[in-house]
Design an enzyme around this catalytic site. Structure first.
Site, PDB file in Angstrom:
ATOM      1  N   SER A 192       0.821  -1.209   0.000  1.00 42.16           N
ATOM      2  CA  SER A 192       0.000   0.000   0.000  1.00 42.16           C
ATOM      3  C   SER A 192       0.854   1.258   0.000  1.00 42.16           C
ATOM      4  CB  SER A 192      -0.948  -0.042   1.207  1.00 42.16           C
ATOM      5  OG  SER A 192      -0.744   1.055   2.040  1.00 42.16           O
ATOM      6  N   LYS A 193       0.489   2.150  -0.891  1.00 37.30           N
ATOM      7  CA  LYS A 193       1.246   3.402  -1.017  1.00 37.30           C
ATOM      8  C   LYS A 193       1.193   4.165   0.303  1.00 37.30           C
ATOM      9  CE  LYS A 193       2.311   7.279  -3.846  1.00 37.30           C
ATOM     10  NZ  LYS A 193       3.385   7.784  -3.023  1.00 37.30           N
ATOM     11  N   ARG A 194       0.012   4.112   0.939  1.00 34.93           N
ATOM     12  CA  ARG A 194      -0.147   4.852   2.179  1.00 34.93           C
ATOM     13  C   ARG A 194       0.758   4.300   3.288  1.00 34.93           C
ATOM     14  NH1 ARG A 194      -4.932   5.387   5.253  1.00 34.93           N
ATOM     15  NH2 ARG A 194      -5.766   3.713   3.979  1.00 34.93           N
ATOM     16  N   GLU A 195       0.945   2.997   3.257  1.00 35.52           N
ATOM     17  CA  GLU A 195       1.832   2.418   4.277  1.00 35.52           C
ATOM     18  C   GLU A 195       3.298   2.488   3.856  1.00 35.52           C
ATOM     19  OE1 GLU A 195       0.338  -1.423   5.657  1.00 35.52           O
ATOM     20  OE2 GLU A 195      -1.696  -0.598   5.516  1.00 35.52           O
ATOM     21  N   GLY A 196       3.532   3.103   2.704  1.00 38.09           N
ATOM     22  CA  GLY A 196       4.920   3.374   2.285  1.00 38.09           C
ATOM     23  C   GLY A 196       5.649   2.180   1.702  1.00 38.09           C
TER      24      GLY A 196
END
Ligand code: GLU
Length: 482
Positions: free
Chosen positions: A253-257
């Site tokens: 996930s992009k949000r979780e990097g």
């Protein structure tokens, strides 16, 4: 034998997903292993998703990881244009041709009609499938409605009975009932193709021999085969790649990097380490070898080593591998990479940055770790005097104070301030005092760093911080202890 030609066909989304980068890598390796051509094609027909500068991200990433394309929008080639939105007329021409060949038909269904079909499917809890409403329109009626300027789409015509089989180099032979396939839109009302159509037309016109992509496209492959067959075109070798998952089956996930190449790169993961690590997500060389240069990958990459089970992305493994890459490089090279981080976090002019690189070279797995290692250099952190007490070093408040006092005295007289002269002086002093090394070095390390751990021991830190700052901090330690 045809020359191997592969293509990486990203949609410009604004960032390079790790899964896409793996697709790019394998696509490149398959071409280069055969001395073939690696082509870059930008798939921007889904205009809603188009992001300004997103294409630059693609060029930049490929450039950083060293996947050089032989043909593409920026360098041209014999099969251009290489951007789908510039190929509009081609798709239209081929969609019309396909109607003539009996592989597609015009559809005039309104959005309202289609929406109500979709709603119905939803209510019946079935997957939406176009009901073939426009399939039976006569040629004359179609001509008339086209002449009247009615908006239309072109849909794929799929045989109502029978089965379609396709071969995938990873997943084997897969057969589906034609009745299960949806007669999807190939050309939209705005004249742009859907992905499903554009990729077949382009892959054929660009002479692509191997199509490498994520397994999310596997279920569409039978439809592609029906298109190839309707055109009478040679079907390329399909190589669908397994999903990349996190531990526990979660998606990156992009949000979780952990989904974007740039995010890793910015944190100080090296392009070579990322490439090496992702090469092994779904492919195995069949040996124990874990470290590969790009050239070694080109040499050894073989479709037979691809696996169809989901690959597990383990960020700790990547960290470790990155650390190994850092440790394998020279201190000088590490220093160059570390300098921007030093600039960001250190302003003290006395700090010996070359020495710092020697100390950090083996202590850093990812360049962003540098921040935590150097946070004491500009400003001494607040610390508690209990930090001076270390059981194994046999330090007490009293002997720590005595050591710091003596150290201050001898160091204040030292002119030639270097790690080796400091070392010699301190060890002579230790001997003279008849104490254990740790009883001198631990208090110094504590006074200088104010932290329970630091890059290097007492003598390293003295050399690193310089004479003035070191003496100042030793004095602070003495004051705290007295
Ligand atoms: N444009 C598609 C994507 O970015 C590429 C799929 C393919 O390689 O055929 O997912």
């Amino acid at each position: 034998m045809r020359e191997t030609r592969t293509r990486f066909a990203p949609s410009p989304t604004g960032y390079m997903h790790i899964g896409n980068l793996r697709t790019a890598l394998y696509t490149y390796l398959i071409a280069k292993h055969d001395n073939g051509k690696f082509i870059l094609r930008i798939e921007d027909t889904d205009q809603k998703r188009y992001v300004e500068d997103a294409v630059d991200v693609i060029y930049k990433t490929l450039n950083i990881v060293g996947l050089k394309h032989d043909e593409g929008p920026d360098i041209g080639g014999d099969y251009g244009p290489y951007v789908q939105s510039e190929r509009r007329d081609i798709y239209k021409k081929y969609a019309k041709k396909l109607v003539e060949l009996g592989g597609a038909y015009y559809c005039f269904c309104s959005r309202e009609r289609l929406d109500s079909l979709r709603k119905q499917a939803e209510e019946n809890k079935t997957t939406f499938k176009y009901d073939g409403h426009c399939k039976s329109l006569s040629k004359e009626e179609v001509e008339e409605r086209l002449a009247a300027g009615e908006p239309y789409t072109i849909r794929q015509l799929i045989p109502e009975t029978g089965k379609t089989t396709f071969e995938d180099a990873v997943y084997g032979s897969i057969t589906v009932e034609n009745s299960e396939l949806d007669e999807g839109v190939l050309l939209k009302t705005d004249g742009l193709p859907t992905y499903n159509f554009a990729n077949v037309v382009d892959d054929n016109l660009m002479g692509i021999t191997h199509v490498i992509r994520g397994s999310e496209y596997l279920s569409s492959a039978p439809k592609y085969n029906l298109l190839y067959n309707a055109f009478g075109w040679e079907i390329p070798t399909y190589i669908h790649l397994p999903l990349i998952m996190k531990e526990g089956g979660r998606k990156l996930s992009k949000r979780e990097g952990d989904a974007s190449f740039e995010d890793f790169y910015e944190k100080g993961y090296l392009a070579e380490a990322i490439t090496n690590y992702i090469a092994l997500l779904g492919w195995s060389p069949g040996t124990e070898q874990e470290f590969f240069t790009l050239n070694e990958l080109i040499e050894q990459f073989d479709i037979k080593g691809l696996s169809k089970s989901p690959a597990v992305f383990d960020v700790n493994k990547l960290r470790w591998m990155n650390g190994e890459y850092i440790r394998k490089m020279s201190v000088e090279d590490f220093h160059k990479l570390a300098l921007p981080y030093y600039k960001k976090y250190i302003s003290s002019p006395d700090a010996d940055l070359n020495l710092l690189s020697k100390l950090l070279h083996t202590r850093v797995d990812v360049l962003e770790d540098i921040e935590d290692h150097v946070d004491f250099i500009d400003t001494l952190p607040q610390y508690d005097i209990d930090l001076f007490i270390h059981k194994r070093m046999k330090t007490t408040h009293d002997n720590a104070l005595a050591s710091l006092e003596k150290a201050y005295e001898v160091l204040a007289d030292l002119e030639d301030w270097r790690e080796d002269t400091i070392h010699e002086l301190l060890f002579d002093t230790i001997k003279e005092m008849g104490i254990k090394n740790g009883q001198m070095l631990w208090p110094i390390r504590t006074a200088l760093s104010g932290k329970p751990s630091s890059p290097g021991g007492g003598t390293d830190l003295l050399a690193l911080l310089g004479k003035n700052e070191s003496l100042k901090r030793i004095k602070i330690g003495m004051e705290k202890l007295s």
